[in-house]
Design a protein around this motif. Structure first.
Motif, PDB file in Angstrom:
ATOM      1  N   LYS A  21       0.837  -1.208   0.000  1.00 34.38           N
ATOM      2  CA  LYS A  21       0.000   0.000   0.000  1.00 34.38           C
ATOM      3  C   LYS A  21       0.866   1.250   0.000  1.00 34.38           C
ATOM      4  N   ALA A  22       1.884   1.266   0.865  1.00 33.76           N
ATOM      5  CA  ALA A  22       2.761   2.436   0.937  1.00 33.76           C
ATOM      6  C   ALA A  22       3.474   2.671  -0.392  1.00 33.76           C
ATOM      7  N   ARG A  23       3.903   1.594  -1.028  1.00 32.90           N
ATOM      8  CA  ARG A  23       4.580   1.730  -2.315  1.00 32.90           C
ATOM      9  C   ARG A  23       3.607   2.189  -3.405  1.00 32.90           C
ATOM     10  N   LEU A  24       2.384   1.673  -3.370  1.00 31.78           N
ATOM     11  CA  LEU A  24       1.381   2.113  -4.344  1.00 31.78           C
ATOM     12  C   LEU A  24       1.063   3.593  -4.148  1.00 31.78           C
ATOM     13  N   ASP A  25       0.948   4.021  -2.902  1.00 30.37           N
ATOM     14  CA  ASP A  25       0.681   5.444  -2.629  1.00 30.37           C
ATOM     15  C   ASP A  25       1.758   6.318  -3.272  1.00 30.37           C
ATOM     16  N   LEU A  26       3.005   5.891  -3.189  1.00 30.01           N
ATOM     17  CA  LEU A  26       4.100   6.647  -3.806  1.00 30.01           C
ATOM     18  C   LEU A  26       3.981   6.636  -5.330  1.00 30.01           C
ATOM     19  N   ALA A  27       3.602   5.488  -5.879  1.00 28.36           N
ATOM     20  CA  ALA A  27       3.439   5.380  -7.337  1.00 28.36           C
ATOM     21  C   ALA A  27       2.313   6.289  -7.829  1.00 28.36           C
ATOM     22  N   ILE A  28       1.201   6.287  -7.093  1.00 25.92           N
ATOM     23  CA  ILE A  28       0.061   7.130  -7.477  1.00 25.92           C
ATOM     24  C   ILE A  28       0.452   8.601  -7.416  1.00 25.92           C
ATOM     25  N   ALA A  29       1.206   8.980  -6.380  1.00 25.06           N
ATOM     26  CA  ALA A  29       1.653  10.370  -6.263  1.00 25.06           C
ATOM     27  C   ALA A  29       2.545  10.756  -7.449  1.00 25.06           C
ATOM     28  N   GLU A  30       3.329   9.805  -7.934  1.00 26.15           N
ATOM     29  CA  GLU A  30       4.245  10.070  -9.049  1.00 26.15           C
ATOM     30  C   GLU A  30       3.500  10.329 -10.359  1.00 26.15           C
ATOM     31  N   VAL A  31       2.359   9.662 -10.548  1.00 26.20           N
ATOM     32  CA  VAL A  31       1.652   9.777 -11.832  1.00 26.20           C
ATOM     33  C   VAL A  31       0.388  10.631 -11.742  1.00 26.20           C
ATOM     34  N   GLN A  32       0.172  11.296 -10.611  1.00 26.62           N
ATOM     35  CA  GLN A  32      -1.123  11.947 -10.378  1.00 26.62           C
ATOM     36  C   GLN A  32      -1.449  13.057 -11.375  1.00 26.62           C
ATOM     37  N   ASP A  33      -0.424  13.632 -12.007  1.00 27.80           N
ATOM     38  CA  ASP A  33      -0.682  14.692 -12.982  1.00 27.80           C
ATOM     39  C   ASP A  33      -1.124  14.145 -14.335  1.00 27.80           C
ATOM     40  N   GLU A  34      -0.963  12.837 -14.540  1.00 24.38           N
ATOM     41  CA  GLU A  34      -1.295  12.252 -15.845  1.00 24.38           C
ATOM     42  C   GLU A  34      -2.358  11.159 -15.767  1.00 24.38           C
ATOM     43  N   ILE A  35      -2.538  10.565 -14.577  1.00 27.74           N
ATOM     44  CA  ILE A  35      -3.471   9.437 -14.431  1.00 27.74           C
ATOM     45  C   ILE A  35      -4.277   9.608 -13.148  1.00 27.74           C
ATOM     46  N   SER A  36      -5.585   9.373 -13.235  1.00 26.78           N
ATOM     47  CA  SER A  36      -6.447   9.360 -12.047  1.00 26.78           C
ATOM     48  C   SER A  36      -6.646   7.905 -11.621  1.00 26.78           C
ATOM     49  N   VAL A  37      -6.401   7.610 -10.350  1.00 24.94           N
ATOM     50  CA  VAL A  37      -6.451   6.232  -9.862  1.00 24.94           C
ATOM     51  C   VAL A  37      -7.508   6.084  -8.778  1.00 24.94           C
ATOM     52  N   ASP A  38      -8.410   5.125  -8.961  1.00 27.24           N
ATOM     53  CA  ASP A  38      -9.385   4.759  -7.934  1.00 27.24           C
ATOM     54  C   ASP A  38      -8.968   3.414  -7.342  1.00 27.24           C
ATOM     55  N   VAL A  39      -8.951   3.323  -6.017  1.00 23.25           N
ATOM     56  CA  VAL A  39      -8.515   2.092  -5.346  1.00 23.25           C
ATOM     57  C   VAL A  39      -9.672   1.486  -4.564  1.00 23.25           C
ATOM     58  N   ASN A  40      -9.911   0.197  -4.794  1.00 20.66           N
ATOM     59  CA  ASN A  40     -10.881  -0.572  -4.011  1.00 20.66           C
ATOM     60  C   ASN A  40     -10.135  -1.675  -3.269  1.00 20.66           C
ATOM     61  N   TRP A  41     -10.498  -1.878  -2.008  1.00 22.88           N
ATOM     62  CA  TRP A  41      -9.847  -2.921  -1.206  1.00 22.88           C
ATOM     63  C   TRP A  41     -10.734  -4.150  -1.132  1.00 22.88           C
ATOM     64  N   ARG A  42     -10.151  -5.298  -1.466  1.00 19.22           N
ATOM     65  CA  ARG A  42     -10.873  -6.571  -1.483  1.00 19.22           C
ATOM     66  C   ARG A  42     -10.299  -7.507  -0.417  1.00 19.22           C
ATOM     67  N   PRO A  43     -11.150  -8.337   0.195  1.00 16.97           N
ATOM     68  CA  PRO A  43     -10.703  -9.130   1.348  1.00 16.97           C
ATOM     69  C   PRO A  43      -9.947 -10.404   0.981  1.00 16.97           C
ATOM     70  N   TYR A  44      -9.079 -10.784   1.901  1.00 16.89           N
ATOM     71  CA  TYR A  44      -8.382 -12.076   1.861  1.00 16.89           C
ATOM     72  C   TYR A  44      -8.021 -12.399   3.307  1.00 16.89           C
ATOM     73  N   ARG A  45      -8.051 -13.669   3.651  1.00 15.52           N
ATOM     74  CA  ARG A  45      -7.672 -14.047   5.026  1.00 15.52           C
ATOM     75  C   ARG A  45      -6.514 -15.029   4.988  1.00 15.52           C
ATOM     76  N   LEU A  46      -5.393 -14.595   5.513  1.00 16.11           N
ATOM     77  CA  LEU A  46      -4.230 -15.475   5.593  1.00 16.11           C
ATOM     78  C   LEU A  46      -4.429 -16.571   6.629  1.00 16.11           C
ATOM     79  N   ASN A  47      -5.236 -16.263   7.648  1.00 17.36           N
ATOM     80  CA  ASN A  47      -5.410 -17.190   8.770  1.00 17.36           C
ATOM     81  C   ASN A  47      -6.899 -17.400   9.061  1.00 17.36           C
TER      82      ASN A  47
END
Length: 223
Positions: A21-47
């Motif tokens: 998530k932290a790395r994606l946030d940085l990526a989105i900040a890098e491209v924000q002037d050229e691309i609009s990004v919508d993020v949806n969170w989907r569930p998964y259970r490791l345990n």
């Protein structure tokens, strides 16, 4: 400006998901002037087999990773990677390995409000677990997070008391597994392209640019 939707399959007790998530946030900040990004969170259970009250985190994780030395080595690696993106992992503070079904219900409810509320809840859950050592399977903790994120505490309390959306969350996890997701984080771009694992900001930013270019080319062909 191209708009791209990213569905992230994740679990709130997955350190690589927090890192992703932290790395994606940085990526989105890098491209924000050229691309609009919508993020949806989907569930998964490791345990999924953890009881509602959770388990002894250190004992269970050491068992899974083949001993305390392996666990400590993995934690040191994650701490170093976390520092690069502003995450202060504190694995020693995590006493309880929680069942995350209720946390995923909370993420779902936040998403029905808006994407910003969902982002705030997800970030708060990761931070509570990995930086503060709070038990994100504890409903009192979940209510505090919900309220801080701007959700109605009383409404969330009522929902948590019942079985609201448990079946929905479990069906989403089943759907992800049927798609072939067997590890998280898992990023799905525009329901067409997939990236697995906590990739670097550079890789994620390049993926966003590549997909935006493909979308622009497709639109030109249609016109």
């Amino acid at each position: 400006m191209q708009r791209i939707t990213i569905d992230i399959v994740s679990d709130v007790v997955c350190p690589w998901c927090f890192l992703g998530k932290a790395r994606l946030d940085l990526a989105i900040a890098e491209v924000q002037d050229e691309i609009s990004v919508d993020v949806n969170w989907r569930p998964y259970r490791l345990n999924p087999d953890y009881p509602p009250e959770g388990v002894d985190q250190e004992a269970e994780l050491a068992r899974k990773l083949g001993g305390k030395e392996n666990m400590d080595r993995a934690h040191e690696q994650l701490k170093a990677l976390g520092r690069e993106v502003g995450i202060a992992f504190d694995f020693d503070a995590i006493r309880i390995g929680p069942n995350t079904l209720d946390a995923h219900r909370l993420i779902h409810w936040a998403g029905t409000e808006d994407r910003e509320a969902q982002q705030r809840v997800v970030q708060a859950l990761f931070k509570a677990n990995f930086e503060e050592g709070r038990n994100v399977g504890d409903r009192a903790v979940l209510l505090d997070i919900a309220e801080t994120a701007g959700l109605d505490r009383a409404v969330i309390a009522t929902l948590l008391e019942g079985d609201a959306d448990k079946a929905h969350v479990l069906s989403e996890i089943d759907a992800a597994q049927q798609m072939g997701v067997n590890g998280v984080p898992f990023f799905i771009f525009d329901q067409k392209y997939a990236v697995s694992g906590a990739q670097t900001p550079e890789i994620l930013a390049n993926a966003l640019r590549d997909i935006a270019r493909l979308k622009a080319e497709d639109q030109r062909k249609l016109n």
